[in-house]
Write a protein that holds these residues in place. Structure first.
Motif, PDB file in Angstrom:
ATOM      1  N   ALA A 172      37.222  40.303  25.878  1.00 37.24           N
ATOM      2  CA  ALA A 172      36.438  40.836  26.988  1.00 37.24           C
ATOM      3  C   ALA A 172      37.229  41.889  27.757  1.00 37.24           C
ATOM      4  O   ALA A 172      36.690  42.943  28.126  1.00 37.24           O
ATOM      5  N   PHE A 173      38.516  41.630  27.981  1.00 38.63           N
ATOM      6  CA  PHE A 173      39.349  42.577  28.708  1.00 38.63           C
ATOM      7  C   PHE A 173      39.579  43.845  27.887  1.00 38.63           C
ATOM      8  O   PHE A 173      39.585  44.961  28.421  1.00 38.63           O
ATOM      9  N   ASN A 180      36.898  46.442  28.217  1.00 43.81           N
ATOM     10  CA  ASN A 180      36.853  47.191  29.475  1.00 43.81           C
ATOM     11  C   ASN A 180      38.126  46.914  30.257  1.00 43.81           C
ATOM     12  O   ASN A 180      38.223  45.928  30.989  1.00 43.81           O
ATOM     13  N   ASP A 215      39.196  48.193  32.777  1.00 42.66           N
ATOM     14  CA  ASP A 215      39.037  48.321  34.227  1.00 42.66           C
ATOM     15  C   ASP A 215      38.306  47.127  34.826  1.00 42.66           C
ATOM     16  O   ASP A 215      38.026  47.111  36.032  1.00 42.66           O
ATOM     17  N   ASP A 216      38.000  46.142  33.996  1.00 42.05           N
ATOM     18  CA  ASP A 216      37.265  44.970  34.458  1.00 42.05           C
ATOM     19  C   ASP A 216      38.243  43.975  35.097  1.00 42.05           C
ATOM     20  O   ASP A 216      38.932  43.232  34.396  1.00 42.05           O
ATOM     21  N   THR A 217      38.301  43.977  36.411  1.00 43.06           N
ATOM     22  CA  THR A 217      39.234  43.117  37.131  1.00 43.06           C
ATOM     23  C   THR A 217      38.944  41.636  36.890  1.00 43.06           C
ATOM     24  O   THR A 217      39.869  40.825  36.790  1.00 43.06           O
ATOM     25  N   ALA A 218      37.675  41.273  36.791  1.00 44.81           N
ATOM     26  CA  ALA A 218      37.304  39.868  36.594  1.00 44.81           C
ATOM     27  C   ALA A 218      37.835  39.349  35.261  1.00 44.81           C
ATOM     28  O   ALA A 218      38.341  38.230  35.170  1.00 44.81           O
ATOM     29  N   SER A 219      37.720  40.170  34.205  1.00 48.62           N
ATOM     30  CA  SER A 219      38.221  39.761  32.883  1.00 48.62           C
ATOM     31  C   SER A 219      39.740  39.647  32.898  1.00 48.62           C
ATOM     32  O   SER A 219      40.313  38.729  32.302  1.00 48.62           O
ATOM     33  N   SER A 245      40.264  47.443  44.082  1.00 44.80           N
ATOM     34  CA  SER A 245      38.952  46.905  44.420  1.00 44.80           C
ATOM     35  C   SER A 245      38.913  46.352  45.841  1.00 44.80           C
ATOM     36  O   SER A 245      37.843  46.201  46.426  1.00 44.80           O
TER      37      SER A 245
END
Length: 203
Positions: free
Chosen positions: A9-10, A13, A15-19, A53
């Motif tokens: 998942a990371f 993306n 830039d996906d902070t949640a992942s 963020s």
């Protein structure tokens, strides 16, 4: 499996902070040298992403993850990094949370213990355990810490017994108290039998 999915998942993306947060948290919770090494390599990335963020400041969820990594690697691999510095950084992160939880207080007590102040850690855990509405994890953390570090002393023994009695007298938590009473490794078979007998009489 969960870590592999988080990596994928990371990777899709960056830039996906949640992942990134999820991957780091899963690696930290695995608590092996290899997983902590990988989690450590992500610390700078998660801090930068979080500050981006959070308008220049890391958000609480990311502070908790970073503190977890720093604490665990200080305990598990103290010679790989500066353990004292890691523990101090972890404490600073938790103390800077905008909204602290019971779990945060327990984690901070563990950090204090790792820094060498077992008395202060015990007091902090005892205060959490005696709070009105204290959760079972907090009571268990205090009881286990007392068993592991103060069982051969009279220090806060009354609070320890009160904590177990509270669990024993609260519907749904009796089995937790039984588990804690049976936890000490030096119990004799007679003591085990007596603990179980008293438990069966109460339920």
């Amino acid at each position: 499996r969960a870590i592999d999915l988080a990596r994928q998942a990371f990777a899709l993306n960056l830039d996906d902070t949640a992942s990134l947060r999820l991957l780091t948290a899963l690696l930290s919770d695995t608590n092996t040298e290899a997983s902590l090494k990988e989690a450590s390599s992500l610390l700078d990335a998660i801090q930068k992403a979080s500050e981006k963020s959070g308008n220049g400041q890391a958000i609480d969820a990311d502070k908790r993850v970073m503190a977890s990594v720093l604490y665990r690697r200080a305990v598990l691999t103290p010679t790989e990094h500066n353990a004292a510095d890691d523990l101090q950084r972890a404490a600073v992160l938790l103390n800077s949370l905008k909204s602290s939880t019971e779990a945060d207080a327990v984690q901070l007590a563990r950090i204090v213990s790792a820094q060498g102040d077992k008395q202060a850690a015990l007091l902090a855990l005892a205060e959490q355990a005696r709070r009105t509405g204290a959760g079972v994890p907090a009571v268990r953390a205090f009881a286990e810490y007392w068993q592991d570090n103060f069982a051969d002393t009279s220090t806060m023994k009354d609070r320890y017994e009160n904590a177990l009695e509270t669990l024993e007298n609260t519907p749904g938590t009796e089995i937790v108290a039984l588990d804690l009473r049976l936890r000490p490794a030096n119990l004799t078979s007679e003591e085990v039998d007596e603990i179980v007998r008293q438990f069966l009489e109460r339920v």
